[in-house]
Write an enzyme that holds these catalytic residues in place. Structure first.
Site, PDB file in Angstrom:
ATOM      1  N   LYS B  16     -35.084   7.570  -4.532  1.00 35.10           N
ATOM      2  CA  LYS B  16     -35.795   7.793  -3.269  1.00 35.10           C
ATOM      3  C   LYS B  16     -36.069   6.479  -2.552  1.00 35.10           C
ATOM      4  CE  LYS B  16     -38.190  11.974  -4.685  1.00 35.10           C
ATOM      5  NZ  LYS B  16     -39.428  12.415  -5.360  1.00 35.10           N
ATOM      6  N   ILE B 136     -37.634  -8.610  -8.980  1.00 34.99           N
ATOM      7  CA  ILE B 136     -37.508 -10.051  -9.245  1.00 34.99           C
ATOM      8  C   ILE B 136     -36.037 -10.398  -9.448  1.00 34.99           C
ATOM      9  CG2 ILE B 136     -38.131 -11.925 -10.816  1.00 34.99           C
ATOM     10  CD1 ILE B 136     -40.563 -10.250 -11.662  1.00 34.99           C
ATOM     11  N   ASP B 201     -38.740  -0.718 -24.413  1.00 31.06           N
ATOM     12  CA  ASP B 201     -38.291  -0.999 -23.050  1.00 31.06           C
ATOM     13  C   ASP B 201     -38.053  -2.505 -22.871  1.00 31.06           C
ATOM     14  OD1 ASP B 201     -38.321  -0.202 -19.956  1.00 31.06           O
ATOM     15  OD2 ASP B 201     -39.613  -1.955 -20.177  1.00 31.06           O
ATOM     16  N   LYS B 205     -34.472  -4.812 -22.024  1.00 30.42           N
ATOM     17  CA  LYS B 205     -34.344  -5.819 -20.967  1.00 30.42           C
ATOM     18  C   LYS B 205     -34.042  -7.191 -21.550  1.00 30.42           C
ATOM     19  CE  LYS B 205     -37.511  -3.198 -18.011  1.00 30.42           C
ATOM     20  NZ  LYS B 205     -38.962  -3.039 -17.726  1.00 30.42           N
TER      21      LYS B 205
END
Lengths: 429, 429
Positions: B16, B136, B201, B205
């Site tokens: 979105k 970022i 998570d 990364k």
């Protein structure tokens, strides 16, 4: 192509850094681009000068034409600094179909748009990441990584010398002159520090940022600026007691079709990320309509940090060359006619030196009120002295109204002095 | 080309955001690239579902082949998340000669190198800035702006959920469960928060960062990790008293041919820029051999911040397309064989719960000394209780030696518990 040949103009601080990085990372660079990058010639003023760097003497030349007319040389790296002859060299290089990488804030601030347009016409690349913020990739961020954003503000600490001085004053209670002397001893300030401490250096860089972020070109000399020479250790202490750190900020902010643009010392709340940027470090705070708040922090000057930006630019140009195309440089055009403003609206810190007498505050706040200036907080310092400091922090107000009010306040007998007016940087601006 | 047609896979939070940014900035994007970018199709699971967004129904499809086989569509923007079928869709898109932009950390962590190689072979671009750090631009920094550097360390706060929780615990003395509940209410934590609070998570990364910064691909499940579920508000207070803030850090550090790689809560000195990164913000601290220390700070998640990274990637791909060439994606190959390490060497904070009796500290320090662990500082808290906390901070030590010493210390009668072992992040690492 067996290698990409480049020339370096100038073998000062940054020039040496570039040379060292290119040597140290020759293999890494070769792997990245496909072929190595070789320096073929270096322009210097004096070939005989003793240098603490291992550049082979046969590479040195004092004649720019040796470089310009050498068809092998595809990229010219301009690190002389100053407007002339750096500007003329860059123009000629571009006209000759050579790519240009520079760290020259003066030339980019004054002739950036012209040179970019020329480079686009001639189908060559012009890169200048090192011209603002040393090793901090602010130009790449604004032009590429934040391309999807409308930029609302760029606010930064972009002069390492003044930040070092202010940090010493804040941390150890030093006065300005002592801190300046220390900065000179450490090599952070030049023998003639005026361009740094009077905000000129920051105005050059802000002019480049305004161009890159908002597409407007404002001559650096037209940017309102105030340096740090009038900041006393006392002011820093008052600010600290209120929860603020004084920093020299360069700010470009868009609102209501205007662009506020100025360099000035400001009170930064200690909870703001810019307040923690100390010593010789620089930081750039960007507000974009999609990304929100983004800050980049790093070394804003120095041989290797600025060399990092310059060599990365050279590698970018070289890998674009290898791909066989040159993407024209993207810069933002001002989509609206932006009126260039000075300070515009803001919150202010005001220190008055007043006679300690009942009713003083009442009279002053009445005048401020008459001009629509409302007060957020007041601190009266000192006791048992005839004259005491009265520190006010205002709500958001137009600077011009504030100045009018202060003109009137100055005339009161009991007001000895309007000792200080400083901008307060708030989180919401 | 009158316009560049793209397809978006997935219309969740980020999808979105991407849609909104593309709409809002259609003109700006057109000016930047030369032609507009138009979404032609959007892949969803249910065409009928009510959506609070103005995507025309005729664009929606549930059939990936509608997109894959549409020759007009040149860029596929994958925003489904999760490994499957996202990975298969991306592979097929690349094989079909389409460019791919994604924000999918799982796929890039597990199949990044493979997909990049495939994209390079097929002469298409793959971009994934949004997969780490939201808005970022850390991937662009590591691959482009810092290309001239050998990267020595990447240390970051790359999970907004846990940073929000730790900030609330630090600021208001909340316990973990209360802070987690608040994070869930505010939409910063999911109903099942385990992937965030247990460091999974962050490990995904970190795996991507290790690949981009050091050229090594380590499966996320092989990265040692510790979450924040065992961090108590008491620990945070002890740390605060010693001048530290507890943060969940993801760290990749090279030294002596080894790569230390781990996700863990750590004590960050309050003078370190990472200590001031609060709430849902992320920050990445990079150390390069030329640039020195560089930090980037911003919103690490969210519809618009991640959308900013995705749309900027789309614009980058589109402008490269317009230039008629595709530069292959540059990534660093591990130049040396890097041994993947767990925590490696570091300073540690240890809290023991000990019986308050003379000679306790002596016995403990003797054992530590026997294992070569030297103590930087000791604080004994509490009085007039049978069992009191004894907090030690060590000098640099190998984690394995420390664990051996603590095994022995645990056996003492007067040691009730080794309550906590946390890494201390120092400025010099």
């Amino acid at each position: 192509m067996n290698s990409i040949k480049i020339a370096v103009l100038g073998l000062g601080n940054v020039g040496k850094g570039v040379w060292k990085i290119l040597r140290r990372h020759r293999n890494m660079i070769k792997e990245y681009i496909g072929v190595p990058i070789d320096v073929k010639k270096v322009l210097v003023r004096d070939v005989q000068k003793k240098r603490d760097i291992d550049v082979p003497p046969h590479m040195l030349t004092t004649n720019f034409d040796d470089i310009l007319l050498d068809e092998d040389i595809r990229i010219i790296v301009e690190l002389i600094g100053g407007l002339h002859p750096a500007y003329e060299y860059m123009r000629k290089a571009i006209e000759m179909g050579k790519h240009v990488v520079t760290a020259n804030k003066a030339v980019i601030a004054s002739y950036g748009r012209e040179l970019i347009q020329l480079a686009n016409e001639r189908n060559v690349l012009l890169r200048f990441e090192g011209s603002v913020g040393g090793g901090i990739p602010i130009i790449a961020a604004l032009t590429r990584s934040l391309a999807a954003n409308e930029i609302e503000a760029v606010v930064g600490i972009i002069n390492g010398t003044t930040n070092y001085i202010l940090t010493q004053m804040t941390r150890y209670g030093m006065d300005f002159n002592t801190a300046l002397k220390l900065a000179q001893e450490k090599g952070y300030a030049e023998a003639d520090p005026s361009s740094d401490v009077e905000g000129e250096d920051a105005a050059f860089k802000l002019s480049i940022l305004a161009f890159i972020a908002f597409g407007v070109q404002v001559p650096p000399q037209d940017i309102p600026r105030e340096g740090i020479t009038r900041i006393s250790e006392k002011e820093i202490q008052y600010a600290a007691q209120l929860g603020y750190t004084i920093k020299l900020l360069a700010a470009a902010r868009k609102h209501d079709g205007k662009l506020d643009l100025h360099v000035h010392p400001a009170l930064v709340p200690n909870t703001h990320p810019l307040a923690a940027v100390n010593d010789e470090f620089n930081a750039l705070f960007v507000k974009g309509d999609a990304v929100g708040e983004l800050m980049m922090y790093g070394k804003g000057a120095g041989s290797l940090p600025t060399g990092s930006a310059v060599v990365s630019d050279i590698m970018d140009v070289a890998s674009t060359m290898m791909s066989g195309s040159t993407t024209p440089y993207m810069y933002r055009n001002a989509r609206e006619k932006l009126q260039i403003n000075g300070e515009g609206e803001g919150e202010y810190y005001i220190r008055l030196e007043v006679v300690d007498r009942p009713g003083v505050l009442g009279k002053i706040s009445t005048v401020l009120g008459n001009y629509g200036v409302s007060i957020a907080s007041v601190v009266q310092r000192g006791k048992d002295e005839r004259v005491v400091p009265l520190v006010l922090i205002t709500h958001k107000v137009d600077r011009k109204r504030l100045d009018l009010a202060l003109e009137e306040i100055k005339k009161f007998d009991m007001v000895e002095e309007v000792a200080s007016i400083l901008r307060v940087e708030s989180h919401s601006n």
